[in-house]
Design an enzyme around this catalytic site. Structure first.
Site, mmCIF file in Angstrom:
data_model
loop_
_atom_site.group_PDB
_atom_site.id
_atom_site.type_symbol
_atom_site.label_atom_id
_atom_site.label_comp_id
_atom_site.label_asym_id
_atom_site.label_seq_id
_atom_site.Cartn_x
_atom_site.Cartn_y
_atom_site.Cartn_z
ATOM 1 N N ASP A 136 -4.564 8.412 5.972
ATOM 2 C CA ASP A 136 -4.760 7.147 6.676
ATOM 3 C C ASP A 136 -4.400 7.292 8.153
ATOM 4 O OD1 ASP A 136 -5.273 4.447 6.996
ATOM 5 O OD2 ASP A 136 -3.774 3.776 5.536
ATOM 6 N N ASP B 169 -11.088 -2.192 4.746
ATOM 7 C CA ASP B 169 -10.007 -2.863 4.024
ATOM 8 C C ASP B 169 -10.497 -4.151 3.390
ATOM 9 O OD1 ASP B 169 -8.045 -1.037 4.290
ATOM 10 O OD2 ASP B 169 -7.033 -1.987 5.985
HETATM 11 C C1 DGJ Z 1 -4.655 0.816 5.545
HETATM 12 C C2 DGJ Z 1 -5.578 1.246 4.459
HETATM 13 O O1 DGJ Z 1 -6.892 0.979 4.803
HETATM 14 C C3 DGJ Z 1 -5.170 0.560 3.161
HETATM 15 O O2 DGJ Z 1 -6.073 0.877 2.152
HETATM 16 C C4 DGJ Z 1 -3.772 0.969 2.815
HETATM 17 O O3 DGJ Z 1 -3.753 2.338 2.522
HETATM 18 C C5 DGJ Z 1 -2.834 0.647 3.951
HETATM 19 N N1 DGJ Z 1 -3.291 1.171 5.202
HETATM 20 C C6 DGJ Z 1 -1.459 1.169 3.661
HETATM 21 O O4 DGJ Z 1 -0.616 1.029 4.723
#
Ligand code: DGJ
Length: 742
Positions: free
Chosen positions: A479, A549
Site C-alpha cells: 500500500d 477504496d
Molecule cells: C488503503 C487501502 O486502499 C485499504 O484497502 C486499506 O488497506 C487501508 N489503506 C489500510 O490502511
C-alpha cells in the site's frame, strides 16, 4: 520484416499487424520528420510527400533565410527546444554556462530482433520472434549530447513502445530539465481528447472534449500516478464510438509525476508529448552518463475504442505482466480491512479464516494494523515487527493455524512511509522527506521515507523480508497512502535535488523487484489508498492492483469500466463488501456485488462470521461461480456494450473466450424506470454462423446455471441483439453465459 529502412524514401517503416508508422530523414543535416501513423500501408511509396518539405518555407537545404519557419512547421519526430520550434519541446537541456537550446539530428540507426530491458524501469518485453526494435541515434554536437530514440513493434499487437536514452558525450555536466518519452506530430482532424480523471474513491472517470488551439494536458505532481489524473491520453476522430472511428492512444509505463499533452498549432497540426513531468525535474548528467526515460505505449485503432482496449489488454497480458499468476487462477481471498479495520487479534482472524474456508474462500489477508503499536492509523509505520500483544503467539502461529484450515495467508505492508510516532522515525528522523527549516506536511498523519537513499530502502526491505521469511506468507498487499510533499534529500547535493521525484519512483521499482526476486511465487497486489497508483509501471511488478477504496458495486461499475478500457479485468482488485457500503452508504443486492467483483480479481472484504445465512449461502455459490468463470474473465476478450456513465440507467459488457465459442454477458439495471420496455442490446464479435445456447447464472436454484431454453444464432445476437428483460428494482444485475452449440 516489421521494421525496414527504405533507402529511396529515406524513411523507416514500422509495421504492426494492422498499423504503420513512418519516420523520414529531412534535408542533408538529417532532421527527423514524422510522416505517417495509422492504418497499415501496403507500401510507403509516395508517402514522403506528407512531409511537405518542398512547400515554402519548408525547404530545409536551400532555405537558410527562414529556418525558424521551417522548424516551427515541420512534423517532427522528437522536438527540440529554443532554436525555432515554438511548439511543445520534447527535451530541454541546460549546459554549464546556463544556456539551453537543443536540436537533435540523425547520426545512425540499428534495427534488431527482440527488445532490450530498460535498466531499473518497468517496460514491455518480447523475444526475437515477438518484437523488433529500431534505435535511431541522434546528436546535438554543440551540447555533446546523443539521444537514442527507441521504437519496438510487436508481431501480435497493434502497439508501439517508445523511449529515449540520453548520453552525455561531452566533457562537462549537462542538466536535463525535460526528457519526454515520445512526441507525435500530425494534422489535426477535429480531434477529441479522451482522458481519465477522478479523486480518492472515484478513480478514473472518462472525460471527452474537443481540442482547441493551444495546449491541453493532464498531469500529476503528487509523486505517484494519482487518483486525480491518469497517464493516458487518446485522440479520437469526431463521433468515435466503441466500434467505429479512429483512435490514437498513448499510455505511460510509469508510476510517478507525468504529463500528457496535446497541442494544436497555428497550422492546425497536433503535437502529442508524453513523459515525466518536467516541473520539479532536473537530472544532472555527468560526462559518460546516460538517462533512460520511461516507456510510452502508442496504440492506433481504425475501429473505435473497443479495438484499442483489446490491443492494450493483449500487450499488457503478453508483454508486460511477469507474475506466475498471469495465467493462473488467484486464490479467492477475504481481506479483513472493512470487516474489522484495526480492531482484530489472532483469534478474530482465525475465526474469519475458519468461516471463510467453509464457504469456499481460499486465503485470508491480514490488512493494516499487525505491526509495532499500530492500533490506529496514527503510528508505527516503519516498524515492521509483529505486534505480539495483538497477535498472540506471533505471525507463524497465526499463519500455521490459518494454513491448517486449508487457507493461504496474505499480509499488508506500506513500506514507503513512516509515522512520526515510530521507533524508526525516532532513530532516523532525517530519513523522512523534509525541507530544512520547514515542517513537513502530514497526510494521514504520516511522512514519506526518502527511498531515493539505498540505506533506507535496504533497511525497510530487510525488515519486510524477515517478516515474510518467518511464516508461510503467499500474498502481499503493498500500500501507499499519501502523496509526496516537502521533497529534499539529505543525501543529494543542491544541484541534484531535482532528481528526487524520479529517484523515488526508481526506489519503489527496486524494492518491488527485490521482493519478487526473493519470493518468486508471491502474489503481489499493489494499492495506493485504493487506485492511486494503478498504472502499467506497477503492473510490471504485480499482476493485480487494488482498484479503489470504494467497494460499492454501482460506483465500481464506473471505476471498473474506465479501468478496463486499458487494463485486463484480471488486474483489477475487486471485492464483495457489506452494505450499507462504507464509502457511500448504498445498499445493493449481495448478488450484484458478486457479479461486479467477478469482473475483477474477485474476493471478499467483510467479516464473514457476521453474514446472514442467506448471504453465507450465496458466498458458496459465488465462489463456485468464480471457479467456473475465472479463466474466461482472465483470458477472454472484453467488449463494452453499454455504459451507465453515459446513459445513467444501465450497464452492459461482454467477455468472449479467445475462440469466440463462449461468452459472458454482464447486464446491470442501475436504475429502474416506470413504464419501460425491456432493452435490446447488441452483442459483439461472436461467430456469425454459430448458434449459441444461453444460460443465466443463478444464485438460488439447484444448479449454478439456469437454462433459459434459448438458442440464438450469433449473427442474430450481433445484428438484432439480445432482449434483456426489465428487472424489478434498482441495482439489479444479471449474468448470462452463452456457449456455441455443436
Ligand atoms: C488503503 C487501502 O486502499 C485499504 O484497502 C486499506 O488497506 C487501508 N489503506 C489500510 O490502511
Amino acid at each position: 520484416m516489421a521494421i525496414t529502412y527504405l533507402e529511396q524514401e529515406r524513411a523507416f517503416k514500422l509495421d504492426t499487424p494492422n498499423t504503420t508508422y513512418l519516420i523520414g530523414l529531412v534535408g542533408s543535416e538529417g532532421l527527423l520528420g514524422h510522416i505517417y501513423y495509422g492504418k497499415k500501408l501496403h507500401s510507403a511509396k509516395g508517402a514522403r510527400l506528407f512531409l511537405r518539405t518542398q512547400e515554402h518555407p519548408c525547404t530545409p537545404d536551400i532555405n537558410t533565410r527562414d529556418r525558424v519557419a521551417i522548424l516551427d512547421a515541420l512534423p517532427t519526430e522528437y522536438s527540440g527546444h529554443g532554436v525555432g520550434d515554438f511548439r511543445e519541446s520534447s527535451v530541454r537541456v541546460r549546459d554549464k554556462n546556463g544556456n539551453s537550446g537543443v536540436q537533435l539530428t540523425y547520426l545512425s540507426h540499428e534495427i534488431y530482433k527482440g527488445k532490450k530491458p530498460l535498466e531499473g524501469l518497468p517496460a514491455t518485453f518480447g523475444n526475437e520472434k515477438e518484437v523488433t526494435t529500431l534505435v535511431i541515434t541522434c546528436e546535438d554536437r554543440v551540447l555533446g549530447l546523443t539521444a537514442r530514440l527507441s521504437y519496438s513493434v510487436f508481431e501480435d499487437t497493434d502497439a508501439i513502445a517508445r523511449s529515449v536514452c540520453f548520453e552525455n558525450q561531452g566533457g562537462d555536466a549537462l542538466y536535463l530539465e525535460k526528457a519526454m518519452s515520445g512526441c507525435l506530430d500530425m494534422d489535426n482532424r477535429d480531434f477529441e481528447a479522451l482522458t481519465l480523471h477522478g479523486g480518492w474513491a472515484r478513480e478514473r472517470r472518462m472525460e471527452r472534449r474537443k481540442l482547441g488551439h493551444g495546449r491541453f494536458s493532464v498531469s500529476t505532481l503528487r509523486g505517484e500516478t494519482s487518483h486525480q489524473e491518469h497517464p493516458f491520453l487518446a485522440l479520437l476522430t469526431p463521433g468515435t464510438t466503441q466500434e467505429s472511428g479512429e483512435v490514437y492512444a498513448f499510455h505511460f509505463v510509469y508510476s510517478g509525476n507525468f504529463i500528457a499533452q496535446a497541442e494544436i498549432s497555428q497550422f492546425d497540426t497536433v503535437r502529442v508529448t508524453m513523459g515525466i513531468n518536467p516541473e520539479d525535474f532536473c537530472w544532472k548528467l555527468m560526462p559518460g552518463e546516460c538517462f533512460q526515460t520511461p516507456e510510452m505505449i502508442m496504440v492506433y485503432s481504425a475501429a473505435g475504442l473497443s479495438e484499442m482496449t483489446r490491443s492494450f489488454h493483449k500487450l499488457y497480458r503478453g508483454h508486460l505482466i511477469r507474475s506466475p499468476y498471469l495465467h493462473k487462477k488467484p486464490p479467492i481471498l477475504v481481506n479483513n480491512w472493512e470487516g474489522t479495520y484495526f480492531d482484530f487479534d489472532e483469534q478474530k482472524l482465525i475465526d474469519i479464516a475458519r468461516e471463510g474456508a467453509k464457504l469456499g474462500i481460499e486465503m485470508l489477508v491480514m490488512d493494516d494494523g499487525w505491526f509495532g503499536e499500530r492500533f490506529d492509523d496514527n503510528r508505527s509505520l516503519g516498524d515492521w515487527q509483529v505486534n505480539e500483544r495483538k497477535l498472540k503467539g506471533g505471525l507463524k502461529y497465526l499463519v500455521d493455524q490459518v494454513n491448517a484450515l486449508g487457507m493461504k495467508f496474505g499480509i499488508w505492508i506500506e513500506p514507503e512511509m513512516v509515522s512520526e510516532d515510530s521507533r524508526l522515525y525516532r532513530e532516523h528522523p532525517d530519513w523522512a522527506f523534509a525541507i530544512p527549516g520547514r515542517e513537513p506536511a502530514r497526510s494521514r498523519n504520516q511522512y514519506v521515507l526518502d527511498i531515493s537513499r539505498k540505506e533506507v530502502r535496504d533497511h525497510i526491505m530487510d525488515q519486510v523480508s524477515a517478516v515474510l521469511h518467518s511464516a508461510n506468507v503467499e500474498y502481499v498487499k503493498w500500500d501507499m497512502n499519501r502523496p509526496l510533499t516537502d521533497l529534499a534529500s539529505a543525501a543529494l547535493p543542491p544541484d541534484r535535488q531535482g532528481e528526487i521525484f524520479h529517484r523515488y519512483v526508481l526506489g519503489v521499482y527496486e524494492m518491488q523487484q527485490r521482493l519478487i526476486r526473493e519470493f518468486p511465487d508471491l502474489l503481489l497486489e499493489n494499492c495506493s489508498g485504493g487506485g492511486g497508483r494503478f498504472d502499467p509501471g506497477m503492473l510490471y511488478y504485480s499482476p493485480q492492483i487494488w482498484c479503489s477504496d470504494d467497494t460499492d458495486a454501482i460506483e465500481r461499475l464506473a471505476i471498473q469500466e474506465s479501468t478496463a478500457m486499458l487494463y485486463p479485468l484480471s488486474t483489477m482488485g475487486a471485492h464483495v463488501s457489506v452494505c450499507p457500503n462504507h464509502t457511500v452508504g448504498r445498499v445493493t443486492p449481495f448478488e450484484t456485488r458478486g457479479y461486479v467483483a467477478l469482473a475483477g480479481t474477485f474476493g471478499y472484504e467483510l467479516d464473514v462470521t457476521k453474514l446472514s445465512p442467506e448471504d453465507a449461502a450465496m458466498v458458496k455459490r459465488q465462489t463456485a461461480m468464480y471457479h467456473r468463470f475465472n479463466e474466461m474473465v482472465r483470458e477472454g476478450d472484453y467488449y463494452r456494450i453499454a455504459s451507465w456513465q453515459e446513459n445513467h440507467l444501465y450497464d452492459c459488457f461482454q467477455v468472449n473466450d479467445p475462440q469466440k465459442e463462449k461468452a459472458l454477458v454482464f447486464f446491470t439495471q442501475v436504475l429502474n424506470e416506470p413504464n419501460r420496455r425491456s432493452r435490446i442490446l447488441r452483442l459483439q464479435d461472436l461467430q456469425p454462423d454459430a448458434d449459441y445456447h444461453i444460460w443465466q447464472v443463478d444464485m438460488e436454484g439447484e444448479e449454478l446455471l439456469k437454462d433459459t431454453g434459448r438458442t440464438v444464432n450469433g449473427s442474430v445476437l450481433m445484428q438484432g441483439g439480445f432482449l434483456f428483460e426489465r428487472l424489478w428494482g434498482d441495482f439489479q444485475c444479471r449474468l448470462l453465459y452463452l456457449e456455441k452449440t455443436e
